[in-house]
Write a protein that holds these residues in place. Structure first.
Motif, PDB file in Angstrom:
ATOM      1  N   PRO A 194       0.830  -1.212   0.000  1.00 43.67           N
ATOM      2  CA  PRO A 194       0.000   0.000   0.000  1.00 43.67           C
ATOM      3  C   PRO A 194       0.867   1.265   0.000  1.00 43.67           C
ATOM      4  O   PRO A 194       2.072   1.220   0.301  1.00 43.67           O
ATOM      5  CB  PRO A 194      -0.807  -0.115   1.290  1.00 43.67           C
ATOM      6  N   GLU A 195       0.237   2.381  -0.310  1.00 43.18           N
ATOM      7  CA  GLU A 195       0.959   3.655  -0.366  1.00 43.18           C
ATOM      8  C   GLU A 195       1.647   3.977   0.953  1.00 43.18           C
ATOM      9  O   GLU A 195       2.734   4.570   0.979  1.00 43.18           O
ATOM     10  CB  GLU A 195      -0.002   4.776  -0.755  1.00 43.18           C
ATOM     11  N   ARG A 196       1.044   3.596   2.066  1.00 42.01           N
ATOM     12  CA  ARG A 196       1.642   3.850   3.373  1.00 42.01           C
ATOM     13  C   ARG A 196       3.011   3.190   3.487  1.00 42.01           C
ATOM     14  O   ARG A 196       3.934   3.741   4.089  1.00 42.01           O
ATOM     15  CB  ARG A 196       0.708   3.321   4.463  1.00 42.01           C
ATOM     16  N   ALA A 197       3.166   2.010   2.917  1.00 38.54           N
ATOM     17  CA  ALA A 197       4.458   1.322   2.947  1.00 38.54           C
ATOM     18  C   ALA A 197       5.499   2.089   2.146  1.00 38.54           C
ATOM     19  O   ALA A 197       6.675   2.163   2.533  1.00 38.54           O
ATOM     20  CB  ALA A 197       4.311  -0.089   2.395  1.00 38.54           C
ATOM     21  N   VAL A 198       5.070   2.669   1.042  1.00 38.84           N
ATOM     22  CA  VAL A 198       5.982   3.475   0.233  1.00 38.84           C
ATOM     23  C   VAL A 198       6.454   4.693   1.025  1.00 38.84           C
ATOM     24  O   VAL A 198       7.631   5.062   0.982  1.00 38.84           O
ATOM     25  CB  VAL A 198       5.303   3.909  -1.088  1.00 38.84           C
ATOM     26  N   VAL A 199       5.531   5.320   1.763  1.00 41.31           N
ATOM     27  CA  VAL A 199       5.896   6.465   2.598  1.00 41.31           C
ATOM     28  C   VAL A 199       6.960   6.055   3.621  1.00 41.31           C
ATOM     29  O   VAL A 199       7.965   6.757   3.817  1.00 41.31           O
ATOM     30  CB  VAL A 199       4.659   7.043   3.315  1.00 41.31           C
ATOM     31  N   VAL A 200       6.753   4.917   4.281  1.00 39.38           N
ATOM     32  CA  VAL A 200       7.711   4.440   5.280  1.00 39.38           C
ATOM     33  C   VAL A 200       9.069   4.169   4.633  1.00 39.38           C
ATOM     34  O   VAL A 200      10.120   4.547   5.174  1.00 39.38           O
ATOM     35  CB  VAL A 200       7.187   3.173   5.981  1.00 39.38           C
ATOM     36  N   ALA A 201       9.055   3.530   3.460  1.00 37.14           N
ATOM     37  CA  ALA A 201      10.309   3.206   2.779  1.00 37.14           C
ATOM     38  C   ALA A 201      11.051   4.475   2.362  1.00 37.14           C
ATOM     39  O   ALA A 201      12.277   4.580   2.530  1.00 37.14           O
ATOM     40  CB  ALA A 201      10.025   2.334   1.558  1.00 37.14           C
ATOM     41  N   LEU A 202      10.337   5.441   1.814  1.00 37.69           N
ATOM     42  CA  LEU A 202      10.968   6.685   1.383  1.00 37.69           C
ATOM     43  C   LEU A 202      11.526   7.467   2.573  1.00 37.69           C
ATOM     44  O   LEU A 202      12.640   8.013   2.512  1.00 37.69           O
ATOM     45  CB  LEU A 202       9.975   7.539   0.607  1.00 37.69           C
ATOM     46  N   ALA A 203      10.772   7.533   3.664  1.00 29.08           N
ATOM     47  CA  ALA A 203      11.248   8.235   4.853  1.00 29.08           C
ATOM     48  C   ALA A 203      12.516   7.577   5.394  1.00 29.08           C
ATOM     49  O   ALA A 203      13.450   8.261   5.844  1.00 29.08           O
ATOM     50  CB  ALA A 203      10.164   8.262   5.922  1.00 29.08           C
ATOM     51  N   THR A 204      12.553   6.262   5.343  1.00 29.19           N
ATOM     52  CA  THR A 204      13.737   5.531   5.802  1.00 29.19           C
ATOM     53  C   THR A 204      14.944   5.855   4.940  1.00 29.19           C
ATOM     54  O   THR A 204      16.042   6.138   5.450  1.00 29.19           O
ATOM     55  CB  THR A 204      13.466   4.022   5.786  1.00 29.19           C
ATOM     56  N   ALA A 205      14.762   5.827   3.614  1.00 30.96           N
ATOM     57  CA  ALA A 205      15.879   6.128   2.706  1.00 30.96           C
ATOM     58  C   ALA A 205      16.317   7.585   2.814  1.00 30.96           C
ATOM     59  O   ALA A 205      17.505   7.898   2.691  1.00 30.96           O
ATOM     60  CB  ALA A 205      15.487   5.780   1.273  1.00 30.96           C
ATOM     61  N   PHE A 206      15.363   8.493   3.030  1.00 27.86           N
ATOM     62  CA  PHE A 206      15.713   9.897   3.267  1.00 27.86           C
ATOM     63  C   PHE A 206      16.665  10.011   4.457  1.00 27.86           C
ATOM     64  O   PHE A 206      17.705  10.674   4.393  1.00 27.86           O
ATOM     65  CB  PHE A 206      14.455  10.717   3.567  1.00 27.86           C
ATOM     66  N   GLN A 207      16.294   9.389   5.560  1.00 26.18           N
ATOM     67  CA  GLN A 207      17.074   9.508   6.788  1.00 26.18           C
ATOM     68  C   GLN A 207      18.419   8.787   6.679  1.00 26.18           C
ATOM     69  O   GLN A 207      19.450   9.307   7.108  1.00 26.18           O
ATOM     70  CB  GLN A 207      16.288   8.956   7.978  1.00 26.18           C
ATOM     71  N   GLU A 208      18.404   7.600   6.112  1.00 27.57           N
ATOM     72  CA  GLU A 208      19.615   6.789   6.107  1.00 27.57           C
ATOM     73  C   GLU A 208      20.652   7.252   5.087  1.00 27.57           C
ATOM     74  O   GLU A 208      21.858   7.161   5.337  1.00 27.57           O
ATOM     75  CB  GLU A 208      19.252   5.319   5.824  1.00 27.57           C
ATOM     76  N   SER A 209      20.210   7.730   3.928  1.00 28.24           N
ATOM     77  CA  SER A 209      21.174   8.021   2.854  1.00 28.24           C
ATOM     78  C   SER A 209      20.879   9.287   2.069  1.00 28.24           C
ATOM     79  O   SER A 209      21.576   9.566   1.099  1.00 28.24           O
ATOM     80  CB  SER A 209      21.200   6.851   1.868  1.00 28.24           C
TER      81      SER A 209
END
Length: 283
Positions: free
Chosen positions: A71-86
């Motif tokens: 779902p779109e919510r999972a995409v939000v979580v994944a993008l936020a994670t990649a923003f923070q990590e790299s």
């Protein structure tokens, strides 16, 4: 009293020299000013500015999520994670043995360094881990991300939630003409090489095998069933324009061109309609 004017004269000379340098640079580029500022602007109930590399990685993370029916919510979580990590960059170094978009660690079982630095593999591993988190759908973005990442800074992901939601809305196709990127300078690829790169990237991100009838010498045409799917592909194409030599994308009654960098309306006779996305590479 005598007034000393030497500093003023010196400043005037420096300004003149700088102006001459700018004019010379502009003339060397055919009279066009160099592109300044971010390569891409995403507008979907909010605005996010990214460079071309970040934009392409965000589009790939989204495509992998959609392909796996997340779902779109999972995409939000994944993008936020990649923003923070790299910062959405596919890094080859990090804390201890961390690498890639999500700074995953080979020593923690995420895969080999080579695998983790494939954005598609890294995104797939992240979504697979998120699926195993019970109740992640109802968690705050930072809490869901932390369950996967186990970071020393568990609340750090939340500050990227709003930007990630904007990107997710656009890249999942819920916004119209929302991803606008300017591609300055010489394209990376042209002609058949560009069309091949575009076809390969589509297959890698979406698992989409482009039918022979859809492939043209200067690009391709993707059949779609609805507007969301159309904009999903159209925005992905623009996001990957720099590395695939893409010059133009057209869907429905809008068109994006690399030089202009924005979506503009086309005439009824030029419109691609709502059943196909047209992509054209540089000749």
């Amino acid at each position: 009293m005598r007034v000393r004017r030497r500093p003023i004269v010196l400043i005037a000379v420096l300004v003149l020299v700088a102006a001459v340098a700018v004019v010379t640079a502009v003339n060397s580029m055919g009279g066009k000013l160099p592109h300044l500022g971010p390569d891409c602007i995403v507008e979907a109930d909010g605005q996010v500015a990214l460079d071309a590399v970040q934009m392409a990685n965000a589009a790939t993370i989204t495509a992998v999520g959609v392909r796996h029916k997340m779902p779109e919510r999972a995409v939000v979580v994944a993008l936020a994670t990649a923003f923070q990590e790299s910062k959405l960059e596919n890094r080859g170094d990090g804390d201890r043995d961390s690498v890639g978009l999500f700074q995953q660690r080979p020593s923690q079982g995420w895969g080999t360094p080579e695998n983790i630095q494939d954005p598609r593999y890294a995104a797939d591993k992240f979504y697979s881990a998120l699926k195993k988190v019970k109740g992640w759908e109802k968690m705050r973005v930072t809490d869901a991300a932390q369950k996967v990442q186990r970071s020393a800074f568990p609340n750090a992901y939340e500050k990227w939630a709003d930007e990630s939601a904007v990107l997710a809305r656009a890249l999942t196709g819920r916004a119209t003409g929302a991803v606008a990127c300017t591609m300055a300078g010489e394209p990376a690829l042209r002609g058949a090489a560009a069309a091949d790169a575009l076809t390969q990237a589509l297959r890698q991100d979406w698992g989409t095998k482009v039918p022979a009838r859809a492939r043209q010498a200067n690009g391709l045409t993707l059949a779609v069933t609805d507007a969301d799917t159309g904009w999903r592909y159209a925005h992905w194409l623009v996001a990957h324009a720099r590395t695939t030599g893409l010059e133009r994308v057209r869907f429905a009654d809008l068109e994006w061109r690399a030089e202009a960098g924005k979506w503009q309306p086309v005439t009824a006779s030029e419109a691609a309609g709502g059943r196909a996305v047209m992509a054209e590479v540089f000749h």
